[in-house]
Design an enzyme around this catalytic site. Structure first.
Site, short mmCIF file in Angstrom:
data_model
loop_
_atom_site.label_atom_id
_atom_site.label_comp_id
_atom_site.label_asym_id
_atom_site.label_seq_id
_atom_site.Cartn_x
_atom_site.Cartn_y
_atom_site.Cartn_z
N GLU A 1 -2.22 1.82 36.20
CA GLU A 1 -3.17 1.36 35.41
C GLU A 1 -2.74 1.49 34.05
OE1 GLU A 1 -7.48 2.25 37.66
OE2 GLU A 1 -6.99 3.43 36.04
N CYS A 2 -2.61 0.40 33.34
CA CYS A 2 -2.15 0.40 31.60
C CYS A 2 -0.77 1.21 31.76
CB CYS A 2 -3.39 1.01 31.01
SG CYS A 2 -3.13 0.70 29.21
N ALA A 3 -0.76 2.26 31.43
CA ALA A 3 0.57 3.07 31.38
C ALA A 3 1.30 2.74 32.56
CB ALA A 3 0.52 4.44 30.81
N SER B 1 -2.22 -3.25 36.72
CA SER B 1 -2.94 -4.02 35.54
C SER B 1 -3.18 -3.21 34.58
CB SER B 1 -4.10 -4.69 36.15
OG SER B 1 -5.38 -3.66 36.17
#
Length: 830
Positions: A336-338, A432
């Protein structure tokens, strides 16, 4: 009924000091020996990090959008009894008191959560720029919604004792008590970064700063009054939330959870849900740990600031390699993200894991907001159609933004990456930018845990997804450890220590014509501005007689193949070989292993459309084909088109065919994409200029995946300049000259007993005696090896067509090679 004293710390707007006051109250009450359960309204991860530091307990988030309104009080009670029962809960709000999801009248706002938990509100007000007017603001906030009980006020950033007294009198006249006043120079603010505050885990001085903050709050606030206010909260009828337990007959499996200073964001309930589902989360630090936890069977890479720690992450090459291998083996991986940035090929030019076919970089625009997301395909997080509420918050972008079906569908469009690197038939990588609170979607945790328990590493190479897509074995590396699919003609010129005559690279002229060089030079005065390809698109469209919606300028054909591999759907891609290797390489880089349809020398490498696998829904081939030089009839290629299939034709060399015979570009191109390159004819390999013409819907899909400004200003100028009538006439003259020069070379090869493949492009494929390429190199000529093209062996060489003088010199060198070779003249491969 459950007794839980509690108070919500709110403000009129962001930046008023509510985090400072909330964290200070938590720390000061803990100093008194009280157990404080912290909570944060909204999806933010940074504030809960300070909450955890202040209280010694996990920070918790209360977000009605990410979970549900019905879960807010149960989650609050869960946090208050985990890991042990707390004396009270301090809930920090988000933004202004009534600011929530846009267009919803305050859904998920601080006021909404205060109402859901029936909690009194303590307002923090920045008074640095006003005096008595503050009372009017407080009165408005307190009376705006009668269901919200504003019960006290803290005045922040008072300029002087006189200023504070003036504001206090005015506010208390409204009937609300002032529980404290913080001076302007209290020195207790928290440093910020591009996404807000700097996480507590990244501040070495955080503990000392927290101690100072606790002292300031204890000095300037009436903590007893704060406790009295919290005790006015009524008992709650809700039961505490508990993670659903999955009973398994096997021992818990280890899930490696990214932590450390670069990965500080994840909801506390995630670990609890994984444990309840039969997993054991073990935290590792990607910046300092050189290996994954022992027995790792799954990866959870949450949020954080890897961009602030990219050099340290990049230096940890042993862990990067182990992660890359783990993901490639099919290990269930959620990012997620990072985590998405960490799995990318690079982050701000620092090498990362390289498990995703994308690069990431900082971006000037902030992306922020709630999202509704849907799983597009069955995967390790659940079945296709599973819907979740999520949150997005970042200042980076990946290029491309998605690949394959995408990790999620947001507003019907794919976002993120869902990849099957081990070829097991379903995605094992889910990456994502979206943050999902698994307490609101516990089935995700259960599905992920099921995948972790089922994980068996795939170590025998990539496998086809089904029986209809046979896959040729991935070729071994070349002698210089380069994947043959990534081997290109320029490699033949390196590592010799001397200058060779270049017959390996298909660039047809050594320098661009003077008129084109002048146009390129003239545009350098505009390089300070971002590129604009609109004129280039118009010129290309006019050149081919198609609308602009059918044209996409690209940074060479290589970018076009990458965009197609990432954007164009298809469960059964097929590449016709031998041909330019970049189409297959691009597909493989995004985890799509194509079927290979091999053409053979005994048929002159000519395509029979009837033999193409009818299940293939993405067919890629060249025309004329590199390296065979064969020009397939237009009718043969058109017969490949049909419902449910996309055909991609690489016409990089068709401008070397007089009149561009058999080009597939036309005003109507449903299901068809044609690629063109301008680098070969005009001597521009170092500039990268090309374009795609085709189905407008497919062109739009490619454009969505194209990075901003990927086509440079000089490249756009080249596209416009070479689309003019005079340039096209010059290109046709060059094509006729190349045809004549090719015939001259072919006759010379035939006179020496060789049988070059019949073709039209400005290169010749021929099978020579063993060691011919190496012997020609010793004689000063570089030719392109053939064995890196699928379907050819080491006896094949590709010779670029040059002028007749160069061909004479080459043929003389070939005479010397043949004179020292005992092998008989070869025949076409069978």
């Amino acid at each position: 009924m459950t007794r839980l004293p509690r108070v919500v710390i709110a403000a009129a707007a962001s930046g008023q000091g509510k985090t400072t006051v909330a964290v200070g109250i938590m720390a000061a009450l803990r100093r008194r020996g009280l157990a404080v359960a912290p909570a944060k309204v909204g999806p933010d991860y940074i504030d809960p990090g300070y909450h955890a530091l202040a209280t010694g307990r996990p920070g918790r988030n209360l977000d009605p959008w990410l979970t549900s309104p019905e879960q807010i009080a149960p989650l609050l009670l869960h946090g208050a009894r985990t890991p042990y029962t707390a004396d009270l809960s301090v809930i920090e709000g988000v933004m202004g008191l009534y600011d929530g999801q846009m267009g919803t009248d305050g859904f998920a706002s601080t006021a909404h959560v205060a109402t859901l938990t029936d909690s009194p509100v303590l307002l923090v007000i920045d008074i640095s720029s006003a005096a008595r007017t503050i009372a009017a603001s407080v009165h408005g906030l307190a009376s705006y919604d009668p269901s919200v009980r504003v019960a006290g006020v803290v005045l922040n950033k008072a300029g002087s004792a006189r200023h504070a007294a003036e504001v206090r009198r005015a506010v208390e006249a409204t009937g609300l008590p002032v529980l404290g006043v913080l001076p302007r120079d209290a020195g207790v603010s928290v440093p910020s970064r591009h996404l807000g505050l700097v996480p507590a885990a990244e501040r070495d001085e955080a503990a000392a700063g927290l101690d100072r903050l606790a002292g300031q709050i204890a000095e300037h606030l009436d903590l007893d009054a704060v406790l009295d206010l919290a005790r006015t909260a009524p008992d709650l009828a809700d039961e505490p939330w508990t993670p659903p337990v999955v009973h398994r007959t096997t021992p818990p499996r280890v899930v490696a959870v990214a932590g450390g200073q670069a990965f500080t964001f994840r909801y506390a309930e995630t670990d609890e849900l994984l444990r309840a589902a039969g997993c054991e989360p073990v935290v590792f630090d990607p910046a300092t740990d050189t290996s994954l936890p022992q027995g790792t069977s799954g990866l959870y890479l949450g949020g954080g600031f890897p961009e602030a720690h990219a050099p340290a992450l990049a230096r940890n090459t042993p862990l990067l390699a182990e992660l890359r291998a783990a993901v490639a083996s099919g290990m269930p991986t959620v990012a997620e993200c990072a985590g998405l940035l960490y799995l990318a090929e690079a982050l701000d030019d620092h090498p990362m894991v390289g498990a995703l076919p994308a690069a990431a970089a900082m971006h000037p625009r902030l992306t922020l907001g709630y999202r509704t997301a849907v799983l597009p395909v069955d995967g390790m997080l659940g079945a296709a159609g599973t819907a979740v509420h999520a949150h997005e918050f970042h200042r980076t972008r990946t290029s491309p933004p998605t690949a394959g079906p995408g990790a999620w569908l947001v507003d019907g469009a794919p976002v993120g990456f869902a990849l099957d690197p081990a070829g097991i038939g379903r995605p094992t990588v889910h990456a994502s930018y979206l943050h999902v609170h698994w307490a609101g979607n516990p089935s995700l945790a259960t599905s992920f845990a099921d995948a972790v328990h089922a994980y068996q590493p795939v170590t025998t190479g990539v496998r086809p997804s089904d029986d209809h897509a046979p896959v040729a074995a991935h070729p071994a590396t070349t002698a210089d450890n380069v994947d043959p699919l990534d081997h290109h003609g320029d490699a033949e010129l390196r590592g010799t220590g001397r200058t060779l005559v270049d017959l390996a690279v298909n660039v047809r002229v050594p320098v661009p014509p003077v008129w084109l060089s002048d146009r390129i030079a003239a545009c350098t005065t505009r390089l300070a501005a971002y590129p604009d390809v609109s004129q280039a698109r118009t010129a290309i469209a006019r050149r081919h007689g198609v609308p602009g919606t059918m044209v996409l300028p690209t940074s060479g054909a290589a970018e076009a193949f990458t965009l197609i591999a990432r954007a164009v759907p298809g469960r059964h891609p097929l590449v016709v070989h031998p041909q330019f290797t970049e189409p297959e390489a691009a597909l493989r880089r995004v985890g799509r292993v194509p079927e290979r349809h091999l053409l053979h020398g005994d048929t002159g490498f000519v395509l029979d459309p009837a033999l193409i696998d009818p299940n293939a829904d993405l067919v890629m081939l060249g025309n004329p084909t590199n390296p065979t030089s064969v020009l397939h009839p237009r009718a043969s290629l058109e017969s490949l088109l049909g419902p449910g299939r996309t055909v991609v034709v690489d016409e990089a060399f068709i401008d070397a065919v007089p009149g561009e015979l058999d080009s597939l570009i036309s005003a109507q191109m449903p299901g068809l994409l044609v690629l063109r390159s301008l680098t070969k004819t005009w001597g521009l390999a170092g500039l990268r200029a090309g374009y795609v013409v085709g189905d407008p819907d497919l062109i739009a899909l490619l454009a969505q995946h194209q990075p901003p400004w990927s086509v440079s200003t000089p490249a756009a100028v080249v596209m416009s300049a070479t689309a003019t009538r005079s340039a096209l006439e010059q290109a046709d003259d060059l094509a006729r000259r190349a045809t004549s020069d090719r015939a001259y070379l072919v006759r010379g090869l035939q006179a020496r007993g060789l049988r070059p493949v019949d073709g039209v492009a400005p290169f010749v494929l021929v099978e020579g005696p063993p060691g011919a390429r190496e012997a020609l190199r010793d004689n000063g000529f570089a030719v392109r090896r053939g064995d890196t093209f699928p379907g050819l062996n080491a006896a094949w060489i590709r010779i670029a067509v040059r002028d007749t003088t160069t061909s004479d010199a080459f043929l003389a060198a070939l005479d010397d090679v043949l004179a020292h070779t005992a092998a008989p003249a070869p025949e076409l491969a069978r």
